[in-house]
Design a protein around this motif. Structure first.
Motif, mmCIF file in Angstrom:
data_model
loop_
_atom_site.group_PDB
_atom_site.id
_atom_site.type_symbol
_atom_site.label_atom_id
_atom_site.label_comp_id
_atom_site.label_asym_id
_atom_site.label_seq_id
_atom_site.Cartn_x
_atom_site.Cartn_y
_atom_site.Cartn_z
ATOM 1 N N ALA A 68 15.652 100.251 -22.318
ATOM 2 C CA ALA A 68 14.647 101.386 -22.344
ATOM 3 C C ALA A 68 15.253 102.730 -22.064
ATOM 4 O O ALA A 68 14.911 103.794 -22.731
ATOM 5 C CB ALA A 68 13.355 101.100 -21.444
ATOM 6 N N TRP A 69 16.217 102.682 -21.409
ATOM 7 C CA TRP A 69 16.736 104.074 -20.850
ATOM 8 C C TRP A 69 17.916 104.526 -21.864
ATOM 9 O O TRP A 69 17.932 105.436 -22.312
ATOM 10 C CB TRP A 69 17.689 103.920 -19.433
ATOM 11 N N THR B 85 17.416 103.988 -25.246
ATOM 12 C CA THR B 85 16.760 104.485 -26.271
ATOM 13 C C THR B 85 16.059 105.953 -25.910
ATOM 14 O O THR B 85 16.156 106.621 -26.725
ATOM 15 C CB THR B 85 15.464 103.672 -26.304
#
Length: 186
Positions: A126-127, A129
């Protein structure tokens, strides 16, 4: 800690733009209070060198002593979350223009370090992205660019408030820059 330190003297901007001072001040802002020895280990300098530069930062009002828990160590803390100045005011003199040029170089060095230190393999997808950089090209008058910066500051404050306490929140580096562009010769 106060929010901002507004520089009006080119000599003060030049004093803080020393590469080691910029780095020490950034560490104190991001990591919190530390001793000259602790900071020296992080930046690869002797405690004598870091101590000298910390005293210089204190002399110009960027940092102050922080009482240590045991009273034996000399700890330092940042006095402000960030530093600002008026580019037009600074650029009114040759000394101010020189100070601005030096500080822009320090800011670019910091941007380079921050992007080089980001290892996508060490972060949650998630980071990976969400992180990154963009290169935008807009067409604005000076008032529009100033509004962009003002709204960016307000948006960051709004998002920090909205996500306060989120367990996935991390301290981030956020860089925003905008300069007029002259067309390249054809």
């Amino acid at each position: 800690m106060e929010e901002s330190f507004r520089i009006t003297d080119p000599q003060v901007l030049k004093a803080v733009s020393h590469p080691l001072r910029v780095r020490l001040l950034g560490l104190l802002r991001a990591e919190g209070p530390a001793t000259a020895s602790q900071l020296g280990r992080v930046v690869g300098e002797s405690s004598g060198s870091t101590s000298y530069h910390l005293r210089e930062l204190a002399k110009y009002g960027f940092i102050e002593e922080d009482p240590s828990p045991d009273g034996r160590e000399r700890r330092w803390r940042a006095r402000h979350l960030y530093t600002s100045w008026d580019n037009a005011q600074m650029s009114a003199t040759p000394e101010g223009r020189e100070s601005l040029t030096i500080m822009r170089a320090r800011q670019l060095e910091f941007l380079g370090r921050a992007t080089e230190q980001f290892d996508p393999g060490a972060w949650d997808p998630a980071w990976v992205t969400a992180a990154g950089m963009t290169d935008l090209l807009g067409n604005l008058p000076p008032a529009g660019l100033k509004e962009f910066f003002d709204r960016t500051d307000a948006l960051l404050a709004e998002l920090e408030e909205r996500y306060a306490g989120d367990p996935a929140a991390e301290q981030i580096h956020l860089f925003v820059a905008g300069y007029p562009r002259k067309p390249e010769a054809s």
